[in-house]
Design a protein around this motif. Structure first.
Motif: not given
Length: 295
Positions: A13-21, A116-119
């Motif tokens: 959904h986005r061009a940048a990676p999603v960081f999930r720490g 990741h906004a929900p996290d």
């Protein structure tokens, strides 16, 4: 709580990676809830950023976890923010993509914890100050998350499909019915109460409020007037939105000019007659709340 390593997770959904720490309960987690270690980087013109800004204020984290505001319209040709590039470069080796917000950064390491906004909102709930509302109350987490999904899919995504240029009339009509059905279900869930889940404000209320802001300030611009009048007919929902807009934790973060500039900078759709049918006077309700808080 399971803590994901600090690593980029690909996203469609986005061009940048999603960081999930994730922020855990103690020092063994690597990232743990300690005051003044973390910083939010966000734009309140972005729905994810607005949701986090409101949650941050509701939790009373102004001194515990500072916020750096990003401009409504990114300042780089790739759609990213110059101010975020050091964080992305420190967190992803040889990173060359866009540096997007929102970001929860670790000031100790200079790296990204999560994008990741929900996290992020769930982890901010660990920092809430004494007496503040718990955004994800024990035993009600699944209900809150179900409302959040309804808002994302049944309001945000459905409204986009209903007003998307190039969509066929049948597809647009089906999307509009999904949107109206979702609004009706949420209005019935609200009933005569003040909040959606239980008797206190939760993340469900924040998510719905931000979705209604987007619906009235962005999505209605691509809908016909008849559709907007049908949307406005959910009077309990809009009374809910008006009531929360008058609370400083909500209304203070409304950047209507920024939302408009972000929308015009990103949108490729056609303006429809619904653009002229504003449902709420958001600026007026936010100002009323600010005046009341000063008295």
């Amino acid at each position: 709580m399971s803590i994901a390593p600090l690593a980029a997770v690909p996203s469609a959904h986005r061009a940048a990676p999603v960081f999930r720490g994730r922020i855990g309960p103690d020092a063994r987690s690597g990232h743990y809830a300690v005051p003044h270690r973390y910083r939010l980087h966000l734009s309140t013109a972005c729905p994810d950023g607005l949701r986090l800004a409101v949650g941050h204020s509701v939790l009373g984290l102004e001194t515990c976890c500072p916020v750096t505001l990003l401009p409504a319209v990114p300042d780089r040709p790739d759609g990213g923010h110059t101010a975020l590039r050091p964080l992305y470069r420190a967190s992803a080796h040889h990173y060359t993509g866009p540096a997007l917000g929102p970001v929860l950064g670790d000031d100790w390491s200079g790296r990204i914890v999560s994008t990741h906004a929900p996290d992020i909102l769930r982890d901010l709930d660990r920092f809430r100050q004494d007496g503040r509302a718990c955004l994800y109350p024990a035993g009600l987490e699944s209900v809150v998350e179900a409302v959040e999904r309804m808002c994302a899919e049944g309001i945000g995504e459905a409204a986009q499909r209903a007003g998307r240029a190039g969509s066929g009339p049948d597809e647009q009509a089906a999307a509009l019915e999904t949107l109206l059905d979702t609004l009706g279900r949420l209005e019935r869930g609200l009933g005569s109460g003040e909040y959606l889940v239980g008797d206190r404000l939760t993340a469900a209320d924040i998510g719905l409020w931000v979705s209604l802001v987007q619906l009235d300030t962005v999505h209605r611009c691509h809908l016909d007037a008849s559709a907007v009048h049908r949307i406005a007919g959910h009077r309990a929902l809009w009374a809910f939105a008006r009531r929360l807009a008058a609370r400083p934790e909500f209304g203070h973060h409304l950047d209507l000019d920024g939302i408009a500039r972000r929308h015009h900078g990103r949108c490729q759709g056609l303006e429809a007659a619904g653009a002229a049918v504003q449902i709420l006077d958001w600026a007026g309700h936010a100002a009323d709340g600010s005046d009341a808080s000063r008295r």
